[in-house]
Design a protein around this motif. Structure first.
Motif, PDB file in Angstrom:
ATOM      1  N   GLY A  38       0.781  -1.228   0.000  1.00  0.00           N
ATOM      2  CA  GLY A  38       0.000   0.000   0.000  1.00  0.00           C
ATOM      3  C   GLY A  38       0.810   1.273   0.000  1.00  0.00           C
ATOM      4  O   GLY A  38       0.257   2.355   0.111  1.00  0.00           O
ATOM      5  N   GLU A  39       2.132   1.186  -0.117  1.00  0.00           N
ATOM      6  CA  GLU A  39       2.973   2.372  -0.088  1.00  0.00           C
ATOM      7  C   GLU A  39       3.615   2.684  -1.422  1.00  0.00           C
ATOM      8  O   GLU A  39       4.215   3.736  -1.579  1.00  0.00           O
ATOM      9  N   GLU A  40       3.531   1.805  -2.376  1.00  0.00           N
ATOM     10  CA  GLU A  40       4.142   2.016  -3.680  1.00  0.00           C
ATOM     11  C   GLU A  40       3.073   1.971  -4.760  1.00  0.00           C
ATOM     12  O   GLU A  40       2.109   1.226  -4.662  1.00  0.00           O
ATOM     13  N   TYR A  41       3.284   2.775  -5.778  1.00  0.00           N
ATOM     14  CA  TYR A  41       2.398   2.780  -6.928  1.00  0.00           C
ATOM     15  C   TYR A  41       3.267   2.659  -8.165  1.00  0.00           C
ATOM     16  O   TYR A  41       4.397   3.143  -8.198  1.00  0.00           O
ATOM     17  N   GLU A  42       2.714   2.022  -9.173  1.00  0.00           N
ATOM     18  CA  GLU A  42       3.430   1.967 -10.436  1.00  0.00           C
ATOM     19  C   GLU A  42       2.499   2.417 -11.542  1.00  0.00           C
ATOM     20  O   GLU A  42       1.295   2.155 -11.501  1.00  0.00           O
ATOM     21  N   LEU A  43       3.052   3.107 -12.494  1.00  0.00           N
ATOM     22  CA  LEU A  43       2.313   3.594 -13.643  1.00  0.00           C
ATOM     23  C   LEU A  43       2.677   2.695 -14.808  1.00  0.00           C
ATOM     24  O   LEU A  43       3.847   2.582 -15.161  1.00  0.00           O
ATOM     25  N   ILE A  44       1.683   2.064 -15.392  1.00  0.00           N
ATOM     26  CA  ILE A  44       1.921   1.145 -16.497  1.00  0.00           C
ATOM     27  C   ILE A  44       1.488   1.835 -17.783  1.00  0.00           C
ATOM     28  O   ILE A  44       0.315   2.132 -17.969  1.00  0.00           O
ATOM     29  N   ILE A  45       2.450   2.088 -18.660  1.00  0.00           N
ATOM     30  CA  ILE A  45       2.184   2.704 -19.954  1.00  0.00           C
ATOM     31  C   ILE A  45       2.572   1.698 -21.020  1.00  0.00           C
ATOM     32  O   ILE A  45       3.734   1.309 -21.120  1.00  0.00           O
ATOM     33  N   ILE A  46       1.599   1.296 -21.817  1.00  0.00           N
ATOM     34  CA  ILE A  46       1.822   0.245 -22.808  1.00  0.00           C
ATOM     35  C   ILE A  46       2.106   0.822 -24.191  1.00  0.00           C
ATOM     36  O   ILE A  46       2.599   0.135 -25.052  1.00  0.00           O
ATOM     37  N   ASP A  47       1.841   2.064 -24.417  1.00  0.00           N
ATOM     38  CA  ASP A  47       2.003   2.689 -25.731  1.00  0.00           C
ATOM     39  C   ASP A  47       3.483   2.711 -26.127  1.00  0.00           C
ATOM     40  O   ASP A  47       4.307   3.324 -25.452  1.00  0.00           O
ATOM     41  N   PRO A  48       3.844   2.063 -27.245  1.00  0.00           N
ATOM     42  CA  PRO A  48       5.256   1.966 -27.614  1.00  0.00           C
ATOM     43  C   PRO A  48       5.888   3.287 -28.042  1.00  0.00           C
ATOM     44  O   PRO A  48       7.098   3.431 -27.995  1.00  0.00           O
ATOM     45  N   GLY A  49       5.110   4.269 -28.428  1.00  0.00           N
ATOM     46  CA  GLY A  49       5.680   5.536 -28.862  1.00  0.00           C
ATOM     47  C   GLY A  49       5.942   6.515 -27.742  1.00  0.00           C
ATOM     48  O   GLY A  49       6.635   7.511 -27.936  1.00  0.00           O
ATOM     49  N   PHE A  50       5.406   6.238 -26.564  1.00  0.00           N
ATOM     50  CA  PHE A  50       5.519   7.201 -25.475  1.00  0.00           C
ATOM     51  C   PHE A  50       6.954   7.438 -25.022  1.00  0.00           C
ATOM     52  O   PHE A  50       7.364   8.587 -24.822  1.00  0.00           O
ATOM     53  N   ASP A  51       7.730   6.401 -24.857  1.00  0.00           N
ATOM     54  CA  ASP A  51       9.081   6.553 -24.302  1.00  0.00           C
ATOM     55  C   ASP A  51       9.929   7.492 -25.160  1.00  0.00           C
ATOM     56  O   ASP A  51      10.582   8.394 -24.633  1.00  0.00           O
ATOM     57  N   ARG A  52       9.911   7.298 -26.450  1.00  0.00           N
ATOM     58  CA  ARG A  52      10.688   8.159 -27.353  1.00  0.00           C
ATOM     59  C   ARG A  52      10.169   9.596 -27.284  1.00  0.00           C
ATOM     60  O   ARG A  52      10.954  10.545 -27.218  1.00  0.00           O
TER      61      ARG A  52
END
Length: 135
Positions: A38-52
Motif C-alpha cells: 500500500g505504499e508504492e504505486y506503479e504507472l503502467i504505460i503500454i504505448d510503444p511511442g511514449f518513451d521516445r
C-alpha cells in the motif's frame, strides 16, 4: 520517503504482437497499480511511442510543483474516463480503452504525477485532434 514510485513500461509486449489486436487481447484495468504493502504505486504505460516522445518533450521533474501536476491530472483523468465510457464512438485503435483509477485523495508523489501528466500531453500531441481530447 512515504511512498516509493516505481515505473514500468511494457514496450516488449506491444512490439511482440501483430499489428492486429482484438479487443479481447488488449489489457484491461487501471494504469495505476498499488503494491501489496500500500505504499508504492506503479504507472503502467503500454504505448510503444511514449518513451521516445517523453525523452524528447519532457521538462525537468521540478519544472512544476506537485500541486500543478495533481490538478492537471485530475482534469485529464476525468476527460480520459469520459472517452473510455464512450469507447464505441472511437473505434478499435483508440487510445481510450482502460479507465484510469486516479484518486486525488491518494498521495502518489511527484514522480508518478509527473509521468502521468506527460503521458496525457503525449496523447494530446499524438491523438488530440483526431479524438478531440479536450485539454
Amino acid at each position: 520517503m512515504k511512498a516509493t514510485m516505481v515505473f514500468l513500461l511494457f514496450f516488449a509486449l506491444i512490439s511482440c504482437r501483430s499489428s492486429y489486436t482484438s479487443m479481447e487481447d488488449k489489457p484491461k484495468g487501471s494504469n495505476i497499480v498499488e503494491s501489496k504493502n500500500g505504499e508504492e504505486y506503479e504507472l503502467i504505460i503500454i504505448d510503444p511511442g511514449f518513451d521516445r516522445w517523453f525523452v524528447s518533450n519532457r521538462r525537468p521533474v521540478n519544472f512544476h510543483e506537485l500541486s500543478f501536476y495533481e490538478n492537471q491530472n485530475q482534469r485529464y483523468v476525468q476527460a480520459w474516463n469520459e472517452k473510455v465510457s464512450q469507447q464505441g464512438l472511437y473505434g478499435p485503435n483508440s487510445p481510450f480503452e482502460n479507465r484510469i483509477d486516479y484518486d486525488p485523495a491518494k498521495a502518489y508523489g511527484l514522480e508518478l504525477n509527473y509521468k502521468l501528466y506527460y503521458y496525457f500531453k503525449y496523447i494530446e500531441d499524438v491523438y488530440g485532434n483526431r479524438y478531440n481530447f479536450p485539454m
